[in-house]
Design a protein around this motif. Structure first.
Motif, PDB file in Angstrom:
ATOM      1  N   PRO A 165     -26.819 -69.731  20.770  1.00  0.00           N
ATOM      2  CA  PRO A 165     -27.524 -70.934  21.236  1.00  0.00           C
ATOM      3  C   PRO A 165     -28.993 -70.652  21.519  1.00  0.00           C
ATOM      4  O   PRO A 165     -29.328 -69.695  22.217  1.00  0.00           O
ATOM      5  N   GLY A 166     -29.854 -71.448  20.926  1.00  0.00           N
ATOM      6  CA  GLY A 166     -31.275 -71.310  21.176  1.00  0.00           C
ATOM      7  C   GLY A 166     -31.954 -70.168  20.453  1.00  0.00           C
ATOM      8  O   GLY A 166     -33.138 -69.901  20.674  1.00  0.00           O
ATOM      9  N   LYS A 167     -31.219 -69.489  19.584  1.00  0.00           N
ATOM     10  CA  LYS A 167     -31.783 -68.349  18.874  1.00  0.00           C
ATOM     11  C   LYS A 167     -31.691 -68.554  17.363  1.00  0.00           C
ATOM     12  O   LYS A 167     -30.945 -69.396  16.880  1.00  0.00           O
ATOM     13  N   GLU A 168     -32.464 -67.757  16.650  1.00  0.00           N
ATOM     14  CA  GLU A 168     -32.409 -67.817  15.197  1.00  0.00           C
ATOM     15  C   GLU A 168     -31.160 -67.111  14.680  1.00  0.00           C
ATOM     16  O   GLU A 168     -30.610 -66.221  15.327  1.00  0.00           O
ATOM     17  N   ARG A 169     -30.756 -67.503  13.498  1.00  0.00           N
ATOM     18  CA  ARG A 169     -29.621 -66.850  12.868  1.00  0.00           C
ATOM     19  C   ARG A 169     -29.993 -65.421  12.502  1.00  0.00           C
ATOM     20  O   ARG A 169     -31.117 -65.167  12.034  1.00  0.00           O
ATOM     21  N   GLU A 170     -29.070 -64.501  12.723  1.00  0.00           N
ATOM     22  CA  GLU A 170     -29.334 -63.095  12.457  1.00  0.00           C
ATOM     23  C   GLU A 170     -28.184 -62.472  11.684  1.00  0.00           C
ATOM     24  O   GLU A 170     -27.054 -62.958  11.710  1.00  0.00           O
ATOM     25  N   GLY A 171     -28.487 -61.375  11.001  1.00  0.00           N
ATOM     26  CA  GLY A 171     -27.466 -60.678  10.246  1.00  0.00           C
ATOM     27  C   GLY A 171     -26.524 -59.908  11.144  1.00  0.00           C
ATOM     28  O   GLY A 171     -26.880 -59.530  12.271  1.00  0.00           O
ATOM     29  N   VAL A 172     -25.317 -59.696  10.654  1.00  0.00           N
ATOM     30  CA  VAL A 172     -24.312 -58.921  11.370  1.00  0.00           C
ATOM     31  C   VAL A 172     -23.800 -57.772  10.498  1.00  0.00           C
ATOM     32  O   VAL A 172     -23.914 -56.605  10.875  1.00  0.00           O
ATOM     33  N   SER A 173     -23.276 -58.104   9.329  1.00  0.00           N
ATOM     34  CA  SER A 173     -22.655 -57.093   8.483  1.00  0.00           C
ATOM     35  C   SER A 173     -22.504 -57.625   7.066  1.00  0.00           C
ATOM     36  O   SER A 173     -22.488 -58.835   6.852  1.00  0.00           O
ATOM     37  N   CYS A 174     -22.424 -56.699   6.100  1.00  0.00           N
ATOM     38  CA  CYS A 174     -22.239 -57.082   4.707  1.00  0.00           C
ATOM     39  C   CYS A 174     -21.266 -56.128   4.038  1.00  0.00           C
ATOM     40  O   CYS A 174     -21.134 -54.971   4.455  1.00  0.00           O
ATOM     41  N   ILE A 175     -20.668 -56.620   2.952  1.00  0.00           N
ATOM     42  CA  ILE A 175     -19.786 -55.771   2.165  1.00  0.00           C
ATOM     43  C   ILE A 175     -19.968 -56.104   0.693  1.00  0.00           C
ATOM     44  O   ILE A 175     -20.076 -57.272   0.317  1.00  0.00           O
ATOM     45  N   ARG A 176     -20.037 -55.057  -0.115  1.00  0.00           N
ATOM     46  CA  ARG A 176     -20.131 -55.216  -1.562  1.00  0.00           C
ATOM     47  C   ARG A 176     -19.121 -54.269  -2.192  1.00  0.00           C
ATOM     48  O   ARG A 176     -19.300 -53.057  -2.163  1.00  0.00           O
ATOM     49  N   ASP A 177     -18.085 -54.843  -2.746  1.00  0.00           N
ATOM     50  CA  ASP A 177     -16.988 -54.029  -3.260  1.00  0.00           C
ATOM     51  C   ASP A 177     -17.352 -53.265  -4.527  1.00  0.00           C
ATOM     52  O   ASP A 177     -16.767 -52.227  -4.810  1.00  0.00           O
ATOM     53  N   SER A 178     -18.313 -53.781  -5.295  1.00  0.00           N
ATOM     54  CA  SER A 178     -18.626 -53.158  -6.582  1.00  0.00           C
ATOM     55  C   SER A 178     -19.069 -51.708  -6.425  1.00  0.00           C
ATOM     56  O   SER A 178     -18.863 -50.892  -7.338  1.00  0.00           O
ATOM     57  N   ASP A 179     -19.690 -51.382  -5.295  1.00  0.00           N
ATOM     58  CA  ASP A 179     -20.083 -49.986  -5.067  1.00  0.00           C
ATOM     59  C   ASP A 179     -19.665 -49.500  -3.679  1.00  0.00           C
ATOM     60  O   ASP A 179     -20.240 -48.537  -3.152  1.00  0.00           O
ATOM     61  N   ASP A 180     -18.685 -50.189  -3.099  1.00  0.00           N
ATOM     62  CA  ASP A 180     -18.131 -49.792  -1.789  1.00  0.00           C
ATOM     63  C   ASP A 180     -19.216 -49.727  -0.708  1.00  0.00           C
ATOM     64  O   ASP A 180     -19.205 -48.826   0.145  1.00  0.00           O
ATOM     65  N   THR A 181     -20.130 -50.644  -0.756  1.00  0.00           N
ATOM     66  CA  THR A 181     -21.199 -50.681   0.249  1.00  0.00           C
ATOM     67  C   THR A 181     -20.792 -51.535   1.436  1.00  0.00           C
ATOM     68  O   THR A 181     -20.300 -52.648   1.272  1.00  0.00           O
ATOM     69  N   THR A 182     -20.995 -51.004   2.611  1.00  0.00           N
ATOM     70  CA  THR A 182     -20.907 -51.790   3.839  1.00  0.00           C
ATOM     71  C   THR A 182     -22.156 -51.526   4.658  1.00  0.00           C
ATOM     72  O   THR A 182     -22.756 -50.447   4.572  1.00  0.00           O
ATOM     73  N   TYR A 183     -22.513 -52.510   5.424  1.00  0.00           N
ATOM     74  CA  TYR A 183     -23.723 -52.401   6.230  1.00  0.00           C
ATOM     75  C   TYR A 183     -23.481 -53.111   7.552  1.00  0.00           C
ATOM     76  O   TYR A 183     -22.843 -54.168   7.604  1.00  0.00           O
ATOM     77  N   TYR A 184     -24.017 -52.514   8.629  1.00  0.00           N
ATOM     78  CA  TYR A 184     -23.887 -53.098   9.961  1.00  0.00           C
ATOM     79  C   TYR A 184     -25.240 -53.062  10.660  1.00  0.00           C
ATOM     80  O   TYR A 184     -25.959 -52.060  10.606  1.00  0.00           O
ATOM     81  N   GLU A 185     -25.554 -54.142  11.324  1.00  0.00           N
ATOM     82  CA  GLU A 185     -26.718 -54.129  12.196  1.00  0.00           C
ATOM     83  C   GLU A 185     -26.428 -53.229  13.390  1.00  0.00           C
ATOM     84  O   GLU A 185     -25.271 -53.052  13.800  1.00  0.00           O
ATOM     85  N   ASP A 186     -27.472 -52.661  13.948  1.00  0.00           N
ATOM     86  CA  ASP A 186     -27.305 -51.689  15.034  1.00  0.00           C
ATOM     87  C   ASP A 186     -26.541 -52.269  16.217  1.00  0.00           C
ATOM     88  O   ASP A 186     -25.785 -51.552  16.886  1.00  0.00           O
ATOM     89  N   TYR A 187     -26.721 -53.559  16.484  1.00  0.00           N
ATOM     90  CA  TYR A 187     -26.124 -54.119  17.693  1.00  0.00           C
ATOM     91  C   TYR A 187     -24.610 -54.354  17.559  1.00  0.00           C
ATOM     92  O   TYR A 187     -23.954 -54.724  18.527  1.00  0.00           O
ATOM     93  N   VAL A 188     -24.039 -54.146  16.361  1.00  0.00           N
ATOM     94  CA  VAL A 188     -22.584 -54.255  16.203  1.00  0.00           C
ATOM     95  C   VAL A 188     -21.972 -52.965  15.676  1.00  0.00           C
ATOM     96  O   VAL A 188     -20.739 -52.842  15.626  1.00  0.00           O
ATOM     97  N   LYS A 189     -22.815 -52.029  15.309  1.00  0.00           N
ATOM     98  CA  LYS A 189     -22.316 -50.790  14.717  1.00  0.00           C
ATOM     99  C   LYS A 189     -21.386 -50.077  15.690  1.00  0.00           C
ATOM    100  O   LYS A 189     -21.694 -49.947  16.879  1.00  0.00           O
TER     101      LYS A 189
END
Length: 127
Positions: free
Chosen positions: A41-65
């Motif tokens: 609420p009251g904040k901009e949308r921000e990233g959390v995590s991503c997944i790409r199966d083609s090369d087994d990539t996952t990514y996490y923002e520091d605040y959820v890692k």
């Protein structure tokens, strides 16, 4: 038509867990990566995590890692976000989105690259 539907949100106490689901349809799942974003609420949308199966990539923002885990089930065209040790600051509407899987470099949290967005699911963490 690319469609995404996020679900699994709810009310949980601090320290608790939730698992969000993202159901994808209308596209070849293997050609896309999926990202999770959130907007408090009251904040901009921000990233959390991503997944790409083609090369087994996952990514996490520091605040959820270390607390959140992203996974996918290609057979079901589903992506999941397991959220553990939830904190009040995790309270937000969570969205899943689809992005073409051919991007290189830093792509995960570049929202303008995403082709389709789900409707969002509300996560509320009480203290």
């Amino acid at each position: 038509e690319v469609q995404l539907q996020a679900s699994g949100g709810g009310l949980v106490q601090a320290g608790g867990s939730l698992r969000l689901s993202c159901a994808a349809s209308g596209f070849t799942f293997a050609n896309y990566a999926i990202g999770w974003f959130r907007q408090a609420p009251g904040k901009e949308r921000e990233g959390v995590s991503c997944i790409r199966d083609s090369d087994d990539t996952t990514y996490y923002e520091d605040y959820v890692k270390g607390r959140f885990t992203i996974s996918s089930d290609n057979a079901k065209n589903m992506v999941y976000l397991q959220m553990n040790d939830l904190k009040p600051e995790d309270t937000a509407v969570y969205y899943c989105a689809a992005i073409r899987s051919y991007y290189t470099g830093t792509w995960c949290n570049l929202q303008w690259l995403y082709d389709a967005w789900g409707q969002g699911t509300l996560v509320t963490v009480s203290s």
